[in-house]
Design an enzyme around this catalytic site. Structure first.
Site, PDB file in Angstrom:
ATOM      1  N   LYS A 125      39.470  46.870  32.982  1.00  0.00           N
ATOM      2  CA  LYS A 125      38.683  47.798  33.800  1.00  0.00           C
ATOM      3  C   LYS A 125      38.309  49.029  32.983  1.00  0.00           C
ATOM      4  CE  LYS A 125      40.566  45.907  38.002  1.00  0.00           C
ATOM      5  NZ  LYS A 125      41.600  45.902  39.036  1.00  0.00           N
ATOM      6  N   GLN A 184      46.085  49.683  41.072  1.00  0.00           N
ATOM      7  CA  GLN A 184      46.235  48.263  40.739  1.00  0.00           C
ATOM      8  C   GLN A 184      47.338  47.629  41.606  1.00  0.00           C
ATOM      9  OE1 GLN A 184      44.252  46.480  38.495  1.00  0.00           O
ATOM     10  NE2 GLN A 184      45.300  44.767  39.464  1.00  0.00           N
ATOM     11  N   ASP A 212      37.444  49.793  45.586  1.00  0.00           N
ATOM     12  CA  ASP A 212      37.936  48.421  45.800  1.00  0.00           C
ATOM     13  C   ASP A 212      37.481  47.887  47.166  1.00  0.00           C
ATOM     14  OD1 ASP A 212      39.281  47.043  43.839  1.00  0.00           O
ATOM     15  OD2 ASP A 212      41.189  48.073  44.163  1.00  0.00           O
TER      16      ASP A 212
END
Ligand code: NDP
Length: 286
Positions: free
Chosen positions: A54, A98, A121
């Site tokens: 990422k 995460q 997200d």
């Protein structure tokens, strides 16, 4: 039947290149550099790889990235306070924690703490609700990536029978809502579905998000169907990655299919970049 293999690496590279160009313009014309904050708690090797990828993608498209690598014994309170600080910073446009988190941290509390405006997200209940009622918001990256793969491969979605196998909050459910938005006729199947084979056989488009290697075999698939394989499973013996679809035997029956790896996987990060770019764009004129 000629089978087209949908090249997720190629399509994700196209998406990232488009974002790179748009980002250069955003910086030049509005002096806004999109910035993604990535938080990792603990040292899970798979999560470390995801976080590294990422950060690399941010660099490629011209974003800033902030990295928070917190020890595995970080308290929930500490993590929430980091999120709270990032929520307040006007130079941070996206916050990503995460998953999975260590057991002592409540994932729901963490997701809820991220400002919906920075929830790139697309996991916050506000964004999930917005998707459900057709309002603007961030969409979960993997299902958003599947839509891009289908559209950019020229697949027709409107009016088609779509069967999604899997009903998780991050893949199956948002996938169903997105396919509905594209006017597909959607069936969501799961572990309690009776006669999954017959249900899948009706489909023009099958999307597998199960988490079981090769669960979808050739006898589940109608001749000429499009098959999208979201699954990422590791073969215990060979160590290789494989999907939820028995690719070798299913591919010859399909009009289009995604491989694993190199199909849906690369799209997830591309769509994360897209969400972060969109978040930064909202700051134009401030
Ligand atoms: P979950 O484990 O959260 O959900 C799996 C779903 O599959 C559940 O709804 C479950 O049903 C259903 N299921 C399980 N077994 C069967 C079965 N035998 N028949 C029918 N349905 C079944 O997984 P995720 O949605 O998080 O992930 C699914 C897969 O996608 C995994 O392999 C994961 O690694 C991969 N993934 C890939 C991403 C990418 O970037 N490409 C991103 C995210 C995930 P029930 O609800 O009844 O239990």
């Amino acid at each position: 039947m000629e089978t087209r293999i949908i090249d997720g690496k190629l399509i994700s590279a196209q998406v990232k290149d488009e974002i790179k160009d748009k980002t250069a313009k955003l910086i030049a014309e509005h002096n806004i550099t999109p910035c993604l904050a990535v938080i990792l708690v603990g040292e899970d090797p798979a999560s470390q790889v995801y976080v590294r990828n990422k950060k690399r993608a941010c660099e490629y498209v011209g974003f800033k990235s902030l990295s928070y690598e917190l020890p595995a014994d970080t308290t929930q309170e500490k993590l929430l306070s980091v999120i709270c600080e990032l929520n307040k910073r006007s130079d941070v446009h996206g916050i990503l924690v995460q998953m999975p988190l260590p057991k002592h941290i409540n994932e729901k509390a963490v997701i809820d703490a991220i400002s919906p405006d920075k929830d790139v997200d697309g996991f916050h209940p506000m964004n999930v609700g917005a998707l459900c009622i057709g309002e603007e918001g961030f969409v979960s990256c993997t299902p958003a990536g599947v839509i891009q793969l289908l559209k950019r491969s020229g697949a027709e979605i409107s009016g088609k029978e779509c069967v999604i196998v899997g009903r998780s909050n991050i893949v199956g459910k948002p996938m169903a809502l997105l396919m509905l938005r594209e006017n597909a006729t959607v069936t969501v199947a799961h572990s309690k579905t009776k006669d999954l084979k017959e249900v899948c056989k009706r489909a023009d488009i099958v999307i597998a998000a199960i988490g079981k290697a090769k669960a979808i075999t050739a006898d589940y698939i109608k001749e000429g169907a499009i098959v999208i394989d979201v699954g990422i499973n590791r073969n215990e013996e060979t160590g290789k990655l494989c999907g939820d679809v028995d690719y070798e035997n299913v591919a010859p029956k399909c009009s289009m299919i995604t491989p694993v790896p190199g199909g849906v996987g690369p799209m997830t990060i591309a769509m994360l970049m897209n969400n972060c770019y969109e978040s930064a764009v909202r700051h134009i004129g401030e």
